[in-house]
Structure formats: structure tokens, C-alpha cells
Write a protein that holds these residues in place. Sequence first.
Motif, PDB file in Angstrom:
ATOM      1  N   MET A 160      26.411  37.848  55.511  1.00 23.43           N
ATOM      2  CA  MET A 160      25.418  36.832  55.160  1.00 23.43           C
ATOM      3  C   MET A 160      25.297  35.836  56.305  1.00 23.43           C
ATOM      4  O   MET A 160      26.305  35.278  56.748  1.00 23.43           O
ATOM      5  CB  MET A 160      25.828  36.126  53.862  1.00 23.43           C
ATOM      6  N   THR A 161      24.096  35.622  56.760  1.00 26.24           N
ATOM      7  CA  THR A 161      23.850  34.719  57.879  1.00 26.24           C
ATOM      8  C   THR A 161      23.618  33.303  57.356  1.00 26.24           C
ATOM      9  O   THR A 161      22.712  33.087  56.542  1.00 26.24           O
ATOM     10  CB  THR A 161      22.624  35.171  58.687  1.00 26.24           C
ATOM     11  N   PRO A 162      24.389  32.311  57.805  1.00 28.87           N
ATOM     12  CA  PRO A 162      24.175  30.937  57.345  1.00 28.87           C
ATOM     13  C   PRO A 162      22.785  30.445  57.731  1.00 28.87           C
ATOM     14  O   PRO A 162      22.301  30.739  58.826  1.00 28.87           O
ATOM     15  CB  PRO A 162      25.266  30.147  58.089  1.00 28.87           C
ATOM     16  N   LEU A 212      33.141  30.830  53.565  1.00 23.57           N
ATOM     17  CA  LEU A 212      32.272  32.006  53.459  1.00 23.57           C
ATOM     18  C   LEU A 212      32.951  33.299  53.905  1.00 23.57           C
ATOM     19  O   LEU A 212      32.768  34.340  53.237  1.00 23.57           O
ATOM     20  CB  LEU A 212      30.976  31.784  54.233  1.00 23.57           C
ATOM     21  N   PRO A 213      33.729  33.331  54.989  1.00 22.74           N
ATOM     22  CA  PRO A 213      34.351  34.605  55.386  1.00 22.74           C
ATOM     23  C   PRO A 213      35.213  35.226  54.284  1.00 22.74           C
ATOM     24  O   PRO A 213      35.198  36.453  54.091  1.00 22.74           O
ATOM     25  CB  PRO A 213      35.188  34.218  56.607  1.00 22.74           C
ATOM     26  N   THR A 214      35.943  34.410  53.543  1.00 21.24           N
ATOM     27  CA  THR A 214      36.762  34.934  52.455  1.00 21.24           C
ATOM     28  C   THR A 214      35.888  35.485  51.336  1.00 21.24           C
ATOM     29  O   THR A 214      36.191  36.546  50.757  1.00 21.24           O
ATOM     30  CB  THR A 214      37.685  33.828  51.902  1.00 21.24           C
ATOM     31  N   ILE A 215      34.811  34.785  51.007  1.00 16.92           N
ATOM     32  CA  ILE A 215      33.885  35.280  49.980  1.00 16.92           C
ATOM     33  C   ILE A 215      33.285  36.613  50.401  1.00 16.92           C
ATOM     34  O   ILE A 215      33.193  37.551  49.607  1.00 16.92           O
ATOM     35  CB  ILE A 215      32.781  34.233  49.714  1.00 16.92           C
ATOM     36  N   ALA A 235      32.686  42.423  49.667  1.00 18.62           N
ATOM     37  CA  ALA A 235      32.657  43.753  50.281  1.00 18.62           C
ATOM     38  C   ALA A 235      33.494  44.763  49.500  1.00 18.62           C
ATOM     39  O   ALA A 235      33.258  45.976  49.576  1.00 18.62           O
ATOM     40  CB  ALA A 235      33.139  43.673  51.722  1.00 18.62           C
ATOM     41  N   LYS A 236      34.467  44.284  48.749  1.00 18.66           N
ATOM     42  CA  LYS A 236      35.335  45.162  47.963  1.00 18.66           C
ATOM     43  C   LYS A 236      34.837  45.353  46.529  1.00 18.66           C
ATOM     44  O   LYS A 236      35.435  46.112  45.761  1.00 18.66           O
ATOM     45  CB  LYS A 236      36.752  44.584  47.924  1.00 18.66           C
ATOM     46  N   ASP A 237      33.769  44.652  46.178  1.00 22.94           N
ATOM     47  CA  ASP A 237      33.258  44.689  44.805  1.00 22.94           C
ATOM     48  C   ASP A 237      32.216  45.798  44.689  1.00 22.94           C
ATOM     49  O   ASP A 237      31.155  45.733  45.314  1.00 22.94           O
ATOM     50  CB  ASP A 237      32.648  43.327  44.447  1.00 22.94           C
ATOM     51  N   ALA A 238      32.507  46.817  43.903  1.00 21.57           N
ATOM     52  CA  ALA A 238      31.621  47.979  43.801  1.00 21.57           C
ATOM     53  C   ALA A 238      30.449  47.756  42.848  1.00 21.57           C
ATOM     54  O   ALA A 238      29.537  48.584  42.787  1.00 21.57           O
ATOM     55  CB  ALA A 238      32.421  49.196  43.333  1.00 21.57           C
ATOM     56  N   ARG A 239      30.447  46.659  42.132  1.00 18.51           N
ATOM     57  CA  ARG A 239      29.365  46.397  41.181  1.00 18.51           C
ATOM     58  C   ARG A 239      28.081  46.003  41.915  1.00 18.51           C
ATOM     59  O   ARG A 239      28.101  45.614  43.089  1.00 18.51           O
ATOM     60  CB  ARG A 239      29.781  45.277  40.227  1.00 18.51           C
ATOM     61  N   ILE A 265      25.549  43.443  42.925  1.00 19.04           N
ATOM     62  CA  ILE A 265      25.661  41.992  43.063  1.00 19.04           C
ATOM     63  C   ILE A 265      24.259  41.400  43.226  1.00 19.04           C
ATOM     64  O   ILE A 265      23.448  41.884  44.022  1.00 19.04           O
ATOM     65  CB  ILE A 265      26.535  41.613  44.278  1.00 19.04           C
ATOM     66  N   LEU A 266      23.993  40.357  42.474  1.00 24.26           N
ATOM     67  CA  LEU A 266      22.687  39.697  42.500  1.00 24.26           C
ATOM     68  C   LEU A 266      22.825  38.286  43.039  1.00 24.26           C
ATOM     69  O   LEU A 266      23.860  37.646  42.853  1.00 24.26           O
ATOM     70  CB  LEU A 266      22.114  39.648  41.075  1.00 24.26           C
ATOM     71  N   PRO A 267      21.756  37.748  43.672  1.00 21.89           N
ATOM     72  CA  PRO A 267      20.571  38.467  44.135  1.00 21.89           C
ATOM     73  C   PRO A 267      20.905  39.296  45.372  1.00 21.89           C
ATOM     74  O   PRO A 267      22.038  39.224  45.886  1.00 21.89           O
ATOM     75  CB  PRO A 267      19.609  37.328  44.462  1.00 21.89           C
ATOM     76  N   PRO A 268      19.934  40.072  45.893  1.00 26.15           N
ATOM     77  CA  PRO A 268      20.175  40.836  47.124  1.00 26.15           C
ATOM     78  C   PRO A 268      20.589  39.917  48.273  1.00 26.15           C
ATOM     79  O   PRO A 268      20.236  38.730  48.301  1.00 26.15           O
ATOM     80  CB  PRO A 268      18.814  41.490  47.402  1.00 26.15           C
ATOM     81  N   VAL A 269      21.342  40.472  49.221  1.00 24.54           N
ATOM     82  CA  VAL A 269      21.900  39.679  50.325  1.00 24.54           C
ATOM     83  C   VAL A 269      20.864  38.785  51.015  1.00 24.54           C
ATOM     84  O   VAL A 269      21.135  37.591  51.238  1.00 24.54           O
ATOM     85  CB  VAL A 269      22.594  40.603  51.356  1.00 24.54           C
ATOM     86  N   PRO A 270      19.668  39.264  51.350  1.00 22.38           N
ATOM     87  CA  PRO A 270      18.731  38.397  52.079  1.00 22.38           C
ATOM     88  C   PRO A 270      18.275  37.162  51.307  1.00 22.38           C
ATOM     89  O   PRO A 270      17.736  36.221  51.899  1.00 22.38           O
ATOM     90  CB  PRO A 270      17.537  39.325  52.369  1.00 22.38           C
TER      91      PRO A 270
END
Length: 222
Positions: free
Chosen positions: A1-3, A17-20, A25-29, A31-36
Amino acid sequence: MTPPPKWSHLPFFAETLPTIERTLAKDAREILPPVPQRFAALDLTPPDRVRVVILGQDPYPTPGHAHGLAFSVEPDVRPLPRSLNNIFKELRDDLGDAPDSGDLRFWAAQGVLLLNTVLTVPAGEANGHKALGWQKLAHDVLQDVSQRPTAFVLWGKQAQALAPHISSPKTDPNFETDHLLIETAHPSPLSARRGFFGSRPFSRINTWLTARGEPAINWTTT
């Protein structure tokens, strides 16, 4: 994710943010909303344009609804989420009209920062990411924007718990007269009748803005 470039100075982006990102990245579900869209609220309303802050909780957990702004949904979403429907009911009672869709990006373009305190959610699991650490971003944002007079809307206990992060503008020691702070019940169906309905936040904000010589927010017409 770009700040978001205009917000990248906030400590959150280097410290939290790096820890989040590693956890996500390990969560297979799904995730909402999309990254952008995860920083859409900050992208659309940079710090120097923030006039109003409305705090939400976490994104809508229904795929296709959330697009990165608190309470807002994609323009084709029908029916509206119940909290947003209640917001529009209060808006009609307050100002006589409401937008044609639940897409509130036109509010953001006028300086209304629609910020969730948690920016991701697993599909179908409301509050599923409440422990990731996203709240630190909201803390940083509030401290940053409250260095100048701003209207803050805190609906419900979760939002009101962040009030200590609203500081006084450095330019004026008499800060109690600088910010507008609106605290009421949350617009959800469980609590809206306990103080949200009848609170008239939209006209109160516009009265405050115009008294300061600023243009009012167009809350109703896209």
C-alpha cells in the motif's frame, strides 16, 4: 500500500503500516476494500483542504460496497446500508434534501475527511481487523489536522474515544472557540434514536463555517 503523498509525513506510515502489511499478506480471506482504495479518504482530502472530519469505524463488509470513505458506498449500491440511510434521513430533516446515491466523494472534494478508524475488513466479518493497529493512523490524522480550526463529528462511543487526540491549534491558546466538536449517538439503527436523530450536524457545521468566512458544504447535490 502506497502512503498518500500529502499524508506520508505521519508517523503511522513508517512505524505501523509495515506490520499491518505483513499481517494482511498472510490473510487468505477476501479483504475489503481493494488495495487501491484503502487510502481513498486521504487521497481525496489532503491535509491542507480538511475542513470537517467525520469518523467511521471500519469498512462495510459486503463486497462491492466499501470504497475507502467512511459511510460512503459505490454509487450503484441499493438499498443503502442502514447507518447511511439514517444519515440521509437526518440530512433531509436538517436541510430538506439528501444525495441521490450513497457515493459521498463529492463531500470529500469539499474538504470533508470521511475517515474510518480501521481501514480494512475481511469480507463478511465486521470488525474483523479491529486489532491490526489501524487506529494509530486516525490518532495521527486527528493530531495533524487539529492544529488549525476544524469541525469534528464523533458519532458513537468508538469515535468519541478518539477525542483526546484532537489538540488545540498552536496558533491560538484559546482553542475551545476554534474547533467545532459534535458528539452524538451513532447513526446505526441500534442507537440513532438515542441522540443522533434531531442533532442537525450538517446545518451546525455550515453555520460554523460561514461564521468563519468559509463556504458552506453542499451536503445534498452531487
